[in-house]
Structures are given as C-alpha cells and as structure tokens.
Write a protein that holds these residues in place. Structure first.
Motif, PDB file in Angstrom:
ATOM      1  N   UNK A 122      38.356  39.512  37.159  1.00 50.79           N
ATOM      2  CA  UNK A 122      37.514  38.760  36.225  1.00 50.79           C
ATOM      3  C   UNK A 122      36.560  37.820  36.950  1.00 50.79           C
ATOM      4  N   UNK A 123      37.043  37.161  37.982  1.00 52.58           N
ATOM      5  CA  UNK A 123      36.198  36.204  38.703  1.00 52.58           C
ATOM      6  C   UNK A 123      35.107  36.933  39.470  1.00 52.58           C
ATOM      7  N   UNK A 124      35.436  38.072  40.074  1.00 49.77           N
ATOM      8  CA  UNK A 124      34.408  38.870  40.756  1.00 49.77           C
ATOM      9  C   UNK A 124      33.384  39.391  39.748  1.00 49.77           C
ATOM     10  N   UNK A 125      33.846  39.803  38.579  1.00 48.32           N
ATOM     11  CA  UNK A 125      32.926  40.270  37.538  1.00 48.32           C
ATOM     12  C   UNK A 125      32.011  39.132  37.097  1.00 48.32           C
ATOM     13  N   UNK A 126      32.562  37.939  36.942  1.00 47.21           N
ATOM     14  CA  UNK A 126      31.731  36.804  36.543  1.00 47.21           C
ATOM     15  C   UNK A 126      30.636  36.562  37.584  1.00 47.21           C
ATOM     16  N   UNK A 127      31.011  36.566  38.863  1.00 48.37           N
ATOM     17  CA  UNK A 127      30.024  36.335  39.924  1.00 48.37           C
ATOM     18  C   UNK A 127      28.922  37.389  39.918  1.00 48.37           C
ATOM     19  N   UNK A 128      29.301  38.652  39.757  1.00 45.41           N
ATOM     20  CA  UNK A 128      28.282  39.707  39.801  1.00 45.41           C
ATOM     21  C   UNK A 128      27.421  39.726  38.539  1.00 45.41           C
ATOM     22  N   UNK A 129      27.921  39.208  37.446  1.00 41.28           N
ATOM     23  CA  UNK A 129      27.078  39.091  36.250  1.00 41.28           C
ATOM     24  C   UNK A 129      26.165  37.872  36.348  1.00 41.28           C
TER      25      UNK A 129
END
Length: 181
Positions: free
Chosen positions: A11-18
């Motif tokens: 989730x945190x990696x997804x947040x960063x890439x978004x």
C-alpha cells in the motif's frame, strides 16, 4: 512468528507511485514501482525490525494516508468513494516518509541497507534477505531507473513527505547523534 509487512509495503509503495508517478510508458512504470517498493521495504524493515513490532502494527494499524494526501495535495482529488480507496488505510506515514528520504539520498539509502545487512537493527532474521544486491535499484539506480522515477526521486517534490519523519530515520541509523542547528 514471521513478520509480515506485505500489506503495508504494498500500500505504501502504491501510494508513492500514485503521488509521484513514472515518467514514460509501461517499462518506466515498472521501474518506478520497483524503486518505490525497494525503498518502502527498507523503510518498513527499519521501522518494524522484529516480529513483535510487526504484530503490534497488525493490532494497531498503520494509520493510513490522510496526512500524506493532505501534505501532497492529493486529498482534493480523492472524491467520496471510500471503497475505491480502502487500500489507503494500509499506508504507513512514517514508512512513506522514510522511503522518501531513501529515494532522494543515495548515501542514506546505502547506509540503511548496510544497517539491515549487518543486523544491527534486529531485522535480519525477521524479514529475510537484506543483501545490498537485492536493493540495487534503490542504492545504485542506473540512467533508466533515474529517468523512470524522475518525480519519485526529486528531492524538492518529496521534501514535504520526507521532512515529516526524517529525524526519526536519522536517529534510527545514528543512535545518539547530535543535531547541529
């Protein structure tokens, strides 16, 4: 007990890439995601170094992305469909901040990976490999990595996120350090 930080890392990696998307096509998107995931993994392993820490995280929850969304201005674009953004509840603000620090400072990233590799933060046995080669795109990005993640590695763009908890990361890597004002 095995420490499973997978939901928080994802989730945190997804947040960063978004929040800081790739520059380019599909390959750039994958390269950007790999770099984000490596930074978040190192940050999560430093933040939650033992199985007990991970278990406490499971009980308390990571906190979500609300403050990060507000700091980056992403909160205005979220809308009211909370079900579409349920994954955001798994975002860990401190882990995102530490990952931002690592993405924008290659020397700090190398120190963090080295600290995990030598086991000085209690995480080597709990989380698996912390070998520097496993984090090559984080600590030694090539030109294609840097190009793909131009926004994700831009110090000025990530500063509002990195500054949230940078001192805690520095304290973790340098216990007892003296702050110079």
């Amino acid at each position: 007990m095995q420490a499973d930080l997978t939901p928080v890392i994802a989730a945190t990696a997804q947040w960063l890439t978004r929040a800081f998307p790739a520059s380019g096509g599909a390959l750039a998107s994958v390269l950007c995601e790999v770099q984000a995931r490596q930074a978040v993994t190192v940050a999560a392993w430093l933040r939650y170094p033992t199985a007990m820490d991970a278990a406490l995280l499971d009980m308390a929850g990571p906190g979500g992305s609300a403050r990060l969304d507000w700091v980056t201005g992403a909160d205005a674009a979220l809308g009211d469909d909370t079900d579409a953004h349920a994954w955001r509840t798994w975002v860990d603000e401190v882990v995102a901040s530490w990952a931002a620090c690592l993405l924008t400072d290659p020397e700090l990233a190398a120190r963090a990976v080295a600290a995990l590799a030598d086991g000085s933060h209690g995480s080597h046995g709990s989380h698996g490999t912390a070998e520097p080669a496993a984090f090559r795109r984080l600590v030694a990005p090539d030109d294609s990595d840097r190009s793909a993640a131009a926004l994700l590695r831009h110090p000025d763009l990530l500063a509002p996120v990195a500054d949230l908890h940078q001192n805690q990361l520095l304290d973790r890597l340098n216990p007892g350090r003296t702050l110079i004002a």
